[in-house]
Scaffold this active site. Structure first.
Site, PDB file in Angstrom:
ATOM      1  N   GLY A 269      29.273  40.187  43.826  1.00 34.51           N
ATOM      2  CA  GLY A 269      30.501  39.638  44.377  1.00 34.51           C
ATOM      3  C   GLY A 269      31.688  39.695  43.435  1.00 34.51           C
ATOM      4  N   HIS A 270      31.506  40.205  42.212  1.00 37.03           N
ATOM      5  CA  HIS A 270      32.592  40.182  41.218  1.00 37.03           C
ATOM      6  C   HIS A 270      32.682  41.507  40.493  1.00 37.03           C
ATOM      7  CE1 HIS A 270      34.967  38.678  37.749  1.00 37.03           C
ATOM      8  NE2 HIS A 270      35.365  37.771  38.607  1.00 37.03           N
ATOM      9  N   PHE A 271      33.204  42.457  40.965  1.00 35.43           N
ATOM     10  CA  PHE A 271      33.726  42.722  42.310  1.00 35.43           C
ATOM     11  C   PHE A 271      32.981  43.938  42.838  1.00 35.43           C
ATOM     12  CE2 PHE A 271      37.173  40.861  39.831  1.00 35.43           C
ATOM     13  CZ  PHE A 271      37.536  39.794  40.623  1.00 35.43           C
TER      14      PHE A 271
ATOM     15  N   VAL B 279      32.989  43.696  37.170  1.00 39.72           N
ATOM     16  CA  VAL B 279      33.335  43.190  35.838  1.00 39.72           C
ATOM     17  C   VAL B 279      32.644  41.846  35.640  1.00 39.72           C
ATOM     18  CG1 VAL B 279      35.544  44.407  35.632  1.00 39.72           C
ATOM     19  CG2 VAL B 279      35.503  42.123  36.610  1.00 39.72           C
TER      20      VAL B 279
END
Length: 156
Positions: free
Chosen positions: A49-51, A56
């Site tokens: 989810g990041h990203f 990252v």
């Protein structure tokens, strides 16, 4: 040279997957400093989810990795392993700066130095780098409490 592998690290840190963020201690000197690494892989849960389009490592997890490294240094300095009644808490984070992203495939090298210990508060200078470039830096303050006293405010 004092080093620790992951099995030894797990004797000093209560964290486990997916929140154990120190893979190896390269060197440490009691009361002074520690150098450790976190191997960052695309399999880390947070990258989902990041990203999704540009993975990252979240800054808060870089700070957490530095804090875990600092906690290791404190336990090694005190020559004690935490028990089920030990809790290490953040007291403060000053001057946090994020200077480059940490991506899958990177190795985050963490350097933590003890600045001082007073009234149960440990203060550290912490820096994480990738390929010799600073990725994150901050001054961290932590305290160790018993789980029984953990609900009380720090400094009480």
């Amino acid at each position: 040279m004092n080093s620790l592998d992951i099995t030894q690290i797990k004797q000093y840190l209560p964290h486990r997957y997916p929140l154990l963020l120190v893979d190896r201690v390269l060197d440490w000197e009691s009361g002074k400093s520690i150098t450790a690494i976190k191997n960052v892989t695309v399999n880390e849960e947070f990258f989902n989810g990041h990203f999704p389009h540009k993975p990252v490592m979240p800054g808060v997890l870089m700070i957490e990795a530095l804090a875990q490294t600092a906690a290791l240094l404190s336990f090694l300095t005190m020559n004690q392993k935490p028990d089920d009644n030990s809790v290490v808490y953040f007291v403060g984070i000053d001057g946090a700066r994020f200077k480059r992203p940490v991506e899958p495939g990177d190795q985050l090298k963490m350097q933590v130095d003890i600045l001082r210990v007073a009234r149960g508060i440990w203060k550290y200078k912490a820096q994480g780098s990738v390929d010799g470039q600073t990725a994150v830096e901050a001054e961290l303050m932590c305290t160790m409490r018993s789980a029984v006293d953990a609900s009380q405010p720090a400094g009480q």
